[in-house]
Every structure is written in structure tokens, then in C-alpha cells.
Design a protein around this motif. Structure first.
Motif, PDB file in Angstrom:
ATOM      1  N   GLU A 135      90.692  12.768 -60.819  1.00 36.04           N
ATOM      2  CA  GLU A 135      90.352  11.527 -60.811  1.00 36.04           C
ATOM      3  C   GLU A 135      91.272   9.972 -60.846  1.00 36.04           C
ATOM      4  OE1 GLU A 135      88.299  12.348 -64.751  1.00 36.04           O
ATOM      5  OE2 GLU A 135      87.346  14.139 -64.017  1.00 36.04           O
ATOM      6  N   LYS A 136      90.464   8.664 -60.365  1.00 31.57           N
ATOM      7  CA  LYS A 136      91.630   8.132 -60.649  1.00 31.57           C
ATOM      8  C   LYS A 136      91.188   6.978 -62.170  1.00 31.57           C
ATOM      9  CE  LYS A 136      93.103   7.494 -56.013  1.00 31.57           C
ATOM     10  NZ  LYS A 136      94.554   7.415 -55.628  1.00 31.57           N
ATOM     11  N   PRO A 137      93.064   6.917 -62.326  1.00 28.54           N
ATOM     12  CA  PRO A 137      92.121   5.589 -64.347  1.00 28.54           C
ATOM     13  C   PRO A 137      91.200   5.078 -63.801  1.00 28.54           C
ATOM     14  CG  PRO A 137      94.062   5.373 -63.294  1.00 28.54           C
ATOM     15  CD  PRO A 137      93.678   6.668 -62.567  1.00 28.54           C
ATOM     16  N   GLU A 138      90.592   4.380 -64.647  1.00 25.23           N
ATOM     17  CA  GLU A 138      89.369   3.445 -65.014  1.00 25.23           C
ATOM     18  C   GLU A 138      90.208   2.438 -65.998  1.00 25.23           C
ATOM     19  OE1 GLU A 138      86.830   4.823 -67.710  1.00 25.23           O
ATOM     20  OE2 GLU A 138      85.864   6.151 -66.165  1.00 25.23           O
ATOM     21  N   SER A 139      91.473   2.348 -65.984  1.00 27.83           N
ATOM     22  CA  SER A 139      91.941   1.012 -66.884  1.00 27.83           C
ATOM     23  C   SER A 139      93.627   0.909 -66.390  1.00 27.83           C
ATOM     24  CB  SER A 139      92.727   1.851 -67.987  1.00 27.83           C
ATOM     25  OG  SER A 139      93.085   0.408 -68.418  1.00 27.83           O
ATOM     26  N   ASP A 140      94.199  -0.117 -65.765  1.00 24.75           N
ATOM     27  CA  ASP A 140      95.518  -0.589 -65.109  1.00 24.75           C
ATOM     28  C   ASP A 140      96.284  -0.599 -66.176  1.00 24.75           C
ATOM     29  OD1 ASP A 140      94.364  -2.767 -66.610  1.00 24.75           O
ATOM     30  OD2 ASP A 140      95.237  -4.292 -64.984  1.00 24.75           O
ATOM     31  N   THR A 141      96.158   0.027 -67.644  1.00 26.45           N
ATOM     32  CA  THR A 141      96.776   0.415 -68.716  1.00 26.45           C
ATOM     33  C   THR A 141      97.897   1.106 -68.410  1.00 26.45           C
ATOM     34  OG1 THR A 141      96.141   0.821 -69.698  1.00 26.45           O
ATOM     35  CG2 THR A 141      95.505  -1.844 -70.253  1.00 26.45           C
ATOM     36  N   LYS A 142      99.158   0.668 -69.076  1.00 28.19           N
ATOM     37  CA  LYS A 142      99.696   2.070 -68.815  1.00 28.19           C
ATOM     38  C   LYS A 142     100.407   2.620 -70.661  1.00 28.19           C
ATOM     39  CE  LYS A 142     102.932   0.098 -65.102  1.00 28.19           C
ATOM     40  NZ  LYS A 142     102.110  -1.604 -64.918  1.00 28.19           N
ATOM     41  N   VAL A 143     100.110   3.936 -70.128  1.00 30.42           N
ATOM     42  CA  VAL A 143      99.768   4.837 -71.413  1.00 30.42           C
ATOM     43  C   VAL A 143     101.426   5.929 -71.156  1.00 30.42           C
ATOM     44  CG1 VAL A 143      98.998   6.136 -72.724  1.00 30.42           C
ATOM     45  CG2 VAL A 143      97.903   4.886 -71.021  1.00 30.42           C
ATOM     46  N   ILE A 144     102.524   5.438 -71.776  1.00 32.96           N
ATOM     47  CA  ILE A 144     103.633   6.238 -71.803  1.00 32.96           C
ATOM     48  C   ILE A 144     103.830   7.134 -73.113  1.00 32.96           C
ATOM     49  CG2 ILE A 144     106.481   5.971 -71.418  1.00 32.96           C
ATOM     50  CD1 ILE A 144     105.903   3.092 -69.863  1.00 32.96           C
ATOM     51  N   SER A 145     104.366   8.140 -72.756  1.00 34.61           N
ATOM     52  CA  SER A 145     104.594   9.316 -73.378  1.00 34.61           C
ATOM     53  C   SER A 145     105.838  10.900 -73.058  1.00 34.61           C
ATOM     54  CB  SER A 145     103.884  10.561 -73.727  1.00 34.61           C
ATOM     55  OG  SER A 145     102.433  11.028 -72.669  1.00 34.61           O
ATOM     56  N   THR A 146     106.835   9.796 -72.440  1.00 31.24           N
ATOM     57  CA  THR A 146     107.797  10.847 -71.533  1.00 31.24           C
ATOM     58  C   THR A 146     108.890   9.983 -71.935  1.00 31.24           C
ATOM     59  OG1 THR A 146     106.838  10.219 -68.857  1.00 31.24           O
ATOM     60  CG2 THR A 146     106.345  12.090 -69.572  1.00 31.24           C
ATOM     61  N   LEU A 147     109.726  10.041 -72.355  1.00 33.60           N
ATOM     62  CA  LEU A 147     110.758   9.203 -71.436  1.00 33.60           C
ATOM     63  C   LEU A 147     111.445   8.765 -70.385  1.00 33.60           C
ATOM     64  CD1 LEU A 147     113.644   8.134 -73.617  1.00 33.60           C
ATOM     65  CD2 LEU A 147     114.854  10.407 -73.181  1.00 33.60           C
ATOM     66  N   ARG A 148     111.145   9.440 -69.805  1.00 36.32           N
ATOM     67  CA  ARG A 148     111.645   9.203 -68.016  1.00 36.32           C
ATOM     68  C   ARG A 148     110.034   8.861 -67.682  1.00 36.32           C
ATOM     69  NH1 ARG A 148     114.930  11.186 -63.863  1.00 36.32           N
ATOM     70  NH2 ARG A 148     115.939  12.815 -65.275  1.00 36.32           N
ATOM     71  N   HIS A 149     109.782   7.784 -67.611  1.00 37.87           N
ATOM     72  CA  HIS A 149     108.565   7.248 -67.129  1.00 37.87           C
ATOM     73  C   HIS A 149     108.460   6.179 -66.109  1.00 37.87           C
ATOM     74  CE1 HIS A 149     110.085   4.673 -70.689  1.00 37.87           C
ATOM     75  NE2 HIS A 149     109.691   3.750 -69.974  1.00 37.87           N
ATOM     76  N   LYS A 150     109.704   5.545 -65.664  1.00 35.17           N
ATOM     77  CA  LYS A 150     110.120   4.909 -64.417  1.00 35.17           C
ATOM     78  C   LYS A 150     111.446   5.015 -64.004  1.00 35.17           C
ATOM     79  CE  LYS A 150     112.288   1.442 -67.892  1.00 35.17           C
ATOM     80  NZ  LYS A 150     113.215   0.152 -68.615  1.00 35.17           N
ATOM     81  N   PHE A 151     111.375   4.195 -62.852  1.00 35.06           N
ATOM     82  CA  PHE A 151     113.237   4.527 -61.336  1.00 35.06           C
ATOM     83  C   PHE A 151     113.353   2.957 -60.289  1.00 35.06           C
ATOM     84  CE2 PHE A 151     115.552   6.769 -58.396  1.00 35.06           C
ATOM     85  CZ  PHE A 151     116.167   7.378 -59.261  1.00 35.06           C
ATOM     86  N   ASP A 152     114.059   2.624 -60.890  1.00 40.07           N
ATOM     87  CA  ASP A 152     114.281   1.985 -59.782  1.00 40.07           C
ATOM     88  C   ASP A 152     113.511   2.128 -58.578  1.00 40.07           C
ATOM     89  OD1 ASP A 152     115.835  -1.068 -59.952  1.00 40.07           O
ATOM     90  OD2 ASP A 152     117.034  -0.002 -58.424  1.00 40.07           O
ATOM     91  N   GLY A 153     113.741   0.825 -58.296  1.00 39.78           N
ATOM     92  CA  GLY A 153     112.682   0.577 -56.507  1.00 39.78           C
ATOM     93  C   GLY A 153     111.563   1.163 -56.525  1.00 39.78           C
ATOM     94  N   GLU A 154     111.201   2.606 -57.662  1.00 43.62           N
ATOM     95  CA  GLU A 154     110.060   3.179 -57.127  1.00 43.62           C
ATOM     96  C   GLU A 154     108.636   2.532 -57.972  1.00 43.62           C
ATOM     97  OE1 GLU A 154     109.696   7.159 -57.818  1.00 43.62           O
ATOM     98  OE2 GLU A 154     111.319   7.624 -55.743  1.00 43.62           O
ATOM     99  N   GLY A 155     108.995   1.465 -59.278  1.00 44.24           N
ATOM    100  CA  GLY A 155     108.869   1.103 -60.729  1.00 44.24           C
ATOM    101  C   GLY A 155     108.068   2.452 -61.459  1.00 44.24           C
ATOM    102  N   PHE A 156     106.835   2.664 -62.307  1.00 42.27           N
ATOM    103  CA  PHE A 156     106.923   2.751 -63.846  1.00 42.27           C
ATOM    104  C   PHE A 156     105.666   4.504 -62.719  1.00 42.27           C
ATOM    105  CE2 PHE A 156     106.934  -0.591 -65.523  1.00 42.27           C
ATOM    106  CZ  PHE A 156     107.917  -0.476 -66.969  1.00 42.27           C
ATOM    107  N   TRP A 157     106.093   5.896 -63.503  1.00 40.99           N
ATOM    108  CA  TRP A 157     106.196   6.864 -63.350  1.00 40.99           C
ATOM    109  C   TRP A 157     104.783   6.204 -62.867  1.00 40.99           C
ATOM    110  CZ3 TRP A 157     104.916  11.762 -65.751  1.00 40.99           C
ATOM    111  CH2 TRP A 157     104.578  12.457 -65.040  1.00 40.99           C
ATOM    112  N   ASP A 158     103.813   7.339 -61.934  1.00 44.00           N
ATOM    113  CA  ASP A 158     102.042   7.448 -62.109  1.00 44.00           C
ATOM    114  C   ASP A 158     101.272   8.312 -62.432  1.00 44.00           C
ATOM    115  OD1 ASP A 158     102.897   8.802 -60.278  1.00 44.00           O
ATOM    116  OD2 ASP A 158     102.135   7.919 -58.430  1.00 44.00           O
ATOM    117  N   GLY A 159     102.190   8.864 -62.842  1.00 44.31           N
ATOM    118  CA  GLY A 159     102.378  10.515 -63.618  1.00 44.31           C
ATOM    119  C   GLY A 159     101.646  11.839 -62.899  1.00 44.31           C
ATOM    120  N   ASN A 160     101.963  11.154 -60.853  1.00 42.05           N
ATOM    121  CA  ASN A 160     101.858  12.382 -60.124  1.00 42.05           C
ATOM    122  C   ASN A 160     103.244  12.820 -59.465  1.00 42.05           C
ATOM    123  OD1 ASN A 160      99.216  11.232 -59.633  1.00 42.05           O
ATOM    124  ND2 ASN A 160      99.368   9.989 -58.241  1.00 42.05           N
ATOM    125  N   HIS A 161     102.938  14.748 -59.664  1.00 46.01           N
ATOM    126  CA  HIS A 161     104.351  14.930 -59.171  1.00 46.01           C
ATOM    127  C   HIS A 161     104.450  15.094 -57.691  1.00 46.01           C
ATOM    128  CE1 HIS A 161     105.852  15.741 -63.212  1.00 46.01           C
ATOM    129  NE2 HIS A 161     104.453  16.554 -64.057  1.00 46.01           N
TER     130      HIS A 161
END
Length: 650
Positions: A135-161
Motif C-alpha cells: 500500500e502506498k502511504p497517503e501522507s508525504d510526512t516521514k515517520v522515522i522509527s529506526t536509527l538507520r533511516h537515511k543514506f547519502d546519495g539516496e535520501g531518506f529510507w522509504d521503508g522498502n528493503h
């Protein structure tokens, strides 16, 4: 005969970047990648080229268009060539007949394919791509619950492995082979196709560490079994020709050296569960850890077996040079070639022919072949026309003393046609990392500075790779200590040269090199000008804002800042801002998640409050890798501003 000119900033558009040569299984042909700067589009184009392995025919372009075609991989039977291309926006697998013709698209998922490998029977692929959420998220806000949540050159983690899939050579719906709340990457298939090895971090605290392990599973639906001990960083698995053993590279992250523990090559024998180390007596690490601005599309390094299964071939970094080494099951590893060169990748044919991509100080990357009898042949001459037009700065390998008995290795890049009776300004260059090294490969930026009349000192202080375990660990809990002394010892060395003006010495560096630049001008007034790039100045605030610092800084700074705040501040250049008198140019990318732009902002504001000479340049839509793979227009402006600053103050 026309006189030659010096290398210029605009030559960024002239150098063609050769990479990733792959030799056909029968050893007759080589597919490789040539990337060029597209000045009008402000981007890059990559095409596949083809060459004969005996050097008897002129190389020719194999694919065309405005896309990026890369990662050429021959099918095991030699009948087809697969590659990745973004010709339909995202990177997908394409296949074409080995003799040419129209390529067909194999994968077409919503997300890009990041890596792939052929099946042993040449009828399918295993590949890595991100899982699409149900399911696609309805909101464009970022909900962060993990220490590793962003990576340079990629941006914020989208939750998809990222996970591993299998698809037939003609395409269709792929089968998913791995799943779970983790990434699975680096897939390799056993020679009989019955087992899959891959890399994954499935530790309980995986979202707060940088570990990785090698895993093996029967396919299509066997239960994965962990091969490595879950105590460090392991990867690059490679099956032996008979499938009885598995080579891999990596290192434990344990006392006393933590993440700086030298990596090794291992061979795992499933029957005995023995893990044999192949580099135990060498005191060097596998892979290419050299830093350059004249590469593009260099593949990840994997060990490669000899046909008889008695040895593994691997890149090793040693004192600025990178060579292919033959690492036997018993005995000392031996280099496959000699001389000062930067080998970036290699592949091996069934008959033992090896092809590799290599550069030197005086030549951008080209393709070379070593026959089974040891004869080496240069195959490509991609940048000969460029080199015919320019006069490069002379390179001199140097050593100078830092602390008593400590010799620092580096290179001088001298202005072309240097006049020994003249006095030239000099610049000390500091690489990033700190756990990387300046190597002997072509470096456009250094040649630009030399062409403008500067003597450039490229130095590998303590903390650099390529010099053994104690050297690379020399910065642990001592950033700004021994490493700084190694760098600043370059000043009296430069002053000892008759052609260097001791009153005109500058300093510059990026990332960790920017940290040392900031640190140096807060400790000494010996530099007349400084340029700091993608740097850090406040190690306390960096800990919680960088994409990686919370993962490894506890080792680098003797604990977390919450337990050791005083030391973090003691080793932060910002603490010494009142001592900074050197005119400073700050260059920073606005999308840098490794060393966030707030680090540049903090330093700029402090220096302006102190009334010091400082200028702050922000590059929009760029990440930490601006100098190597950023938009060409920004890479050009970056060099113009570096040169302009030093021209003004030196």
C-alpha cells in the motif's frame, strides 16, 4: 608541431572514463564501459564498447543512444551479453546477442535493478531490487522509527528493503527468492545452480549497526544459513569452480581495532566448516581503497577463483598502488603485475586470461589483458588524443618525517616545465575517510592545480589504508592528533624544496580531509589560505545528524558523545574557532547527508562573528560525492572556486 598546454578545468569534459571490462568465457572478446560528460545535458552518458582480447582489431562502440548502459556481463556459454541500462528511466536488465543486434528488456519492475548475475546454464538471472510496498502511504510526512533511516546519495529510507529475485532470459514475472525485514544483496549462484549465496544483516540490532554476513540457501525455497560469525562486515561471496568452497572478504569489528580491523580473504569449506584466511601474513587489505576524481561506474570487487580451484585472485591496496594478487590456499600471495598503477577491476576467462582496467598518474583508465603465459597487452587507447594535447605535471614519490622515526608517504605534483630557479606556491591535499588513500591513478584536480602553477603535495597520513594495521588504526580516539602531525609535517618538507615559496603554502581537503583542514587552521597560522569541502567542524552535533556517524563514531572517538562529550568537543575544530586567522573558503553540498551542510553553516557563522575572512558556497541538488559524480556544471564551478581562492591568497 603545436606546443602542448596545461590541463584545465574544462578538461573535465575531455577525459573519457573507462571502466568494468569483462572478458568473454572463451577469452576472445572484451566488453567494457566508456562514460563521457554530456555538457549540454549537464550529465553523463555511458555506452558499451567491444574489443578483441588479442588487440588485433580496433575497439568499437557496441551500444549507443542517450542512456547509461553499464555492467556488461557475458553469459556462461558466451552467446549473449547482459547489461544494465536506464534507457527506460530506471536501471533494468537488457540482453543482446554476443555478435550484436537489438537488445531486449528482461526486467521491468517499478524499482531499479541494482545488481544481477547469470545462472550457470545461461537461461536466467538472479537480481536485486527493492520490494514495492503493498500500500502506498497517503501522507508525504516521514515517520522515522529506526536509527538507520537515511543514506547519502539516496535520501531518506522509504521503508522498502532490497531482495533477490530470479527471472528467465526472456523476461516475465520474476520469482522472489529472499524476503524479510532486511536487505539481501550480492547474489551468486553455485556452479550447479542449486545454491544461492548472498549478503545480509539479519542481526537483532541491524538498524543500529553496519554489520553484514554471508548466507547460503538452497533454491528456490531453502532456509538461509549464516556462514560468517555475525561479528563484523563480510561480503563478496564467490563459489569455487566445483562448488565445494566459498570465498569471501571481510573483517570482524572487535577490539582493539574495531571497524579499522584489516579485512582478509577467507575460504569456507562447508563440510568441515573451516574458514581459512589467505592474507594472514600480508598486513594489507583486499579491494581498491584509492581515491580519485577520474572514475565512473567501477564495480564492486569480488574474489575470483582460478580454474583449478587452488587459488583466489583479488585486488589488494598497497602504499598507493592496487594490483591483482594470486592468493593460494597455501603460501604467500603474489602480485599478478608490477609497477605503480591503480587497477580498479578485473575479470578472468576460462583459459586463465585476465583483463583489467587500470590508470596511472600520467594516464586515465584503460583496458589491459594478461595472457595465460603472463604477457601483458594494452587494449585501449581511449584518452590518447587528450594526452597528446596536454603537458602533465611531473609526479615525484616522496617520504618525509613526522614524529621521530615516522615516515609519511606521498607524492608531489609539480607544475609542467617547472623552473628550478623559480618560487612556486604550494598546496597540501588531504584525502577523505580517513580510512582511504591517495593512489597512483590519474587525478584531474591535482593536474589542474599543477597546471595553474601550484606544487601539490598529496599525502597519506596515519589513518590511511594501504600501509598496514597499525597505520590505518592510527586515528582511533586520536582525530586531530597523530594524523594532524603527519599532515602539518608536510609544511617544513615543502619549505625545504628550493622551488617552493615558504610564504605561500595552502591547505585543502574534503570530508575527513576537510575536518583536518579546519583543525589545522585552528592549531597553526602556517597556512596562507585554506579550502574546506564537505567538511565537519562540530563532532558533537555531527553524531546525531550524519547518516553514518552514530554507527561507527563510538570506535573513532572512544565512546558516544553522551558518555564522552568533553572529548568530542576537544577534537572539534569549532572549539578553536577564535584561533582561526587563515582565509577560508567553505564548499558544501546542500543534500549532503554524510557531513550535513549544517557543519558548514556552523563554521561560517562562527568565523563571521569573529570577523574573519571566510566565504561559504552552497551547491544545490548535490550530495557528498559532488567532486566525483556530481552535475558537471557544479564540478566545474567547484574547481573554479578552489582555484580562484588560492589564486587570490597565494
Amino acid at each position: 608541431m603545436m606546443s602542448k598546454r596545461s590541463v584545465t578545468i574544462d578538461d573535465l569534459h575531455s577525459v573519457k572514463l573507462v571502466a568494468d571490462p569483462n572478458i568473454s568465457p572463451d577469452g576472445s572478446r572484451i566488453a567494457y564501459v566508456v562514460t563521457t560528460v554530456d555538457k549540454e545535458a549537464n550529465g553523463y552518458r555511458s555506452a558499451l564498447w567491444m574489443a578483441s582480447a588479442d588487440g588485433g582489431a580496433e575497439p568499437f562502440q557496441f551500444t549507443g543512444g542517450h542512456a547509461k548502459d553499464a555492467n556488461p556481463r557475458w553469459s556462461p556459454d558466451g552467446a549473449h551479453l547482459a547489461f544494465l541500462s536506464n534507457r527506460n528511466e530506471t536501471n533494468q536488465i537488457y540482453v543482446m546477442a554476443a555478435d550484436g543486434g537489438e537488445a531486449w528488456q528482461v526486467t521491468s519492475g517499478p524499482n531499479a535493478v541494482s545488481e544481477f548475475t547469470w545462472s550457470p546454464d545461461s537461461q536466467s538471472f538472479v537480481f536485486v531490487t527493492k520490494i514495492e510496498p503493498e500500500e502506498k502511504p497517503e501522507s508525504d510526512t516521514k515517520v522515522i522509527s529506526t536509527l538507520r533511516h537515511k543514506f547519502d546519495g539516496e535520501g531518506f529510507w522509504d521503508g522498502n528493503h532490497r531482495h533477490i529475485f530470479r527471472v528467465g532470459i526472456q523476461g516475465g514475472d520474476p520469482d522472489q527468492l529472499t524476503d524479510g525485514d532486511w536487505d539481501s544483496t550480492q547474489p551468486t549462484l553455485a556452479p550447479d545452480g542449486s545454491q544461492l549465496s548472498f549478503v545480509s544483516n539479519r542481526s537483532d540490532d541491524r538498524n543500529s549497526n553496519s554489520k553484514s554476513d554471508v548466507w547460503v540457501m538452497d533454491i528456490p525455497d531453502g532456509e538461509p544459513a549464516r556462514v560468517t560469525p555475525e561479528d563484523g562486515v563480510y561480503g563478496a561471496p564467490a563459489w569455487s569452480p566445483d562448488g565445494s568452497r566459498l570465498a569471501y572478504a571481510g573483517n570482524p569489528v572487535v577490539e582493539p581495532y574495531g571497524p579499522t580491523t584489516l579485512a582478509d580473504l577467507y575460504v569456507w569449506e562447508p563440510e568441515s566448516d573451516e574458514h581459512r584466511r589467505l592474507l594472514v601474513n600480508l598486513d594489507r587489505e583486499p579491494g581498491n581503497s584509492a581515491i580519485s576524481d577520474s572514475r565512473y561506474g567501477v564495480p564492486a570487487a569480488f574474489p575470483t577463483w582460478t580454474s583449478d580451484g587452488n587459488a583466489v585472485l583479488s585486488l589488494l591496496s598497497d602504499s598507493g598502488s592496487i594490483h591483482v594478487y594470486t592468493c593460494p590456499m597455501d603460501g604467500q600471495p603474489q602480485p599478478f603485475s608490477e609497477g605503480a598503477r591503480d587497477i580498479q577491476s578485473f575479470t578472468r576467462a576460462n583459459d586463465g586470461t585476465v583483463v583489467f582496467a587500470a590508470s596511472t598518474f600520467s594516464n586515465p583508465t584503460e583496458v589491459f589483458v594478461v595472457s595465460p603465459n603472463g604477457t601483458e597487452t594494452r587494449i585501449t587507447h581511449t584518452n590518447d588524443r587528450f594526452l597528446e594535447d596536454v603537458e602533465l605535471g611531473e609526479i615525484e614519490e616522496v617520504h618525509y618525517e613526522s614524529d621521530p622515526g615516522v615516515q609519511v608517504h606521498g607524492w608531489l605534483v609539480k607544475p609542467p616545465n617547472l623552473n628550478p630557479d623559480a618560487k612556486y606556491p604550494a598546496i597540501i591535499q588531504i584525502h577523505g575517510g580517513p580510512h582511504g588513500m591517495y593512489g597512483v591513478g590519474f587525478f584531474h584536480e591535482m593536474q589542474v592545480l599543477a597546471g595553474r602553477g601550484y606544487v601539490v603535495l598529496m599525502t597519506n597520513p596515519r589513518g590511511s589504508t594501504g600501509y598496514g594495521q597499525e597505520w590505518v588504526a592510527g586515528t582511533l580516539s586520536d582525530w586531530g592528533g597523530a594524523d594532524y602531525r603527519d599532515v602539518v609535517a608536510g609544511v617544513p618538507f615543502l619549505e625545504s624544496l628550493s622551488y617552493v615559496d615558504p610564504e605561500r603554502v595552502g591547505i585543502t581537503g574534503g570530508s575527513y580531509g576537510g575536518y583536518i583542514t579546519n583543525w589545522a587552521i585552528g592549531q597553526t597560522d602556517r597556512f596562507k589560505a585554506a579550502v574546506t569541502m564537505r567538511s565537519t567542524c562540530n563532532r558533537l552535533s555531527l553524531y546525531g545528524t550524519s547518516d553514518l556517524n552514530a554507527m561507527y563514531n563510538d570506535w573513532e572517538f572512544g565512546g558516544s558523545p553522551y558518555d564522552n562529550a568533553a572529548f568530542y568537543l576537544e577534537r572539534s575544530p569549532l572549539t578553536y574557532v577564535k584561533n582561526m586567522r587563515t582565509p577560508l573558503l567553505i564548499l558544501h553540498s546542500e543534500n549532503d547527508l554524510r557531513c550535513p551542510i549544517s557543519q558548514g553553516e556552523e563554521l561560517f557563522v562562527a568565523l563571521k562573528k569573529m570577523g574573519q575572512e571566510v566565504e561559504f558556497v552552497r551547491f544545490p541538488d548535490e550530495s557528498h560525492g559532488l567532486s566525483r559524480a556530481g552535475q558537471p556544471v557544479h564540478r566545474v564551478e567547484r574547481l573554479e572556486r578552489i582555484c580562484g581562492w588560492f589564486d587570490k591568497y597565494l
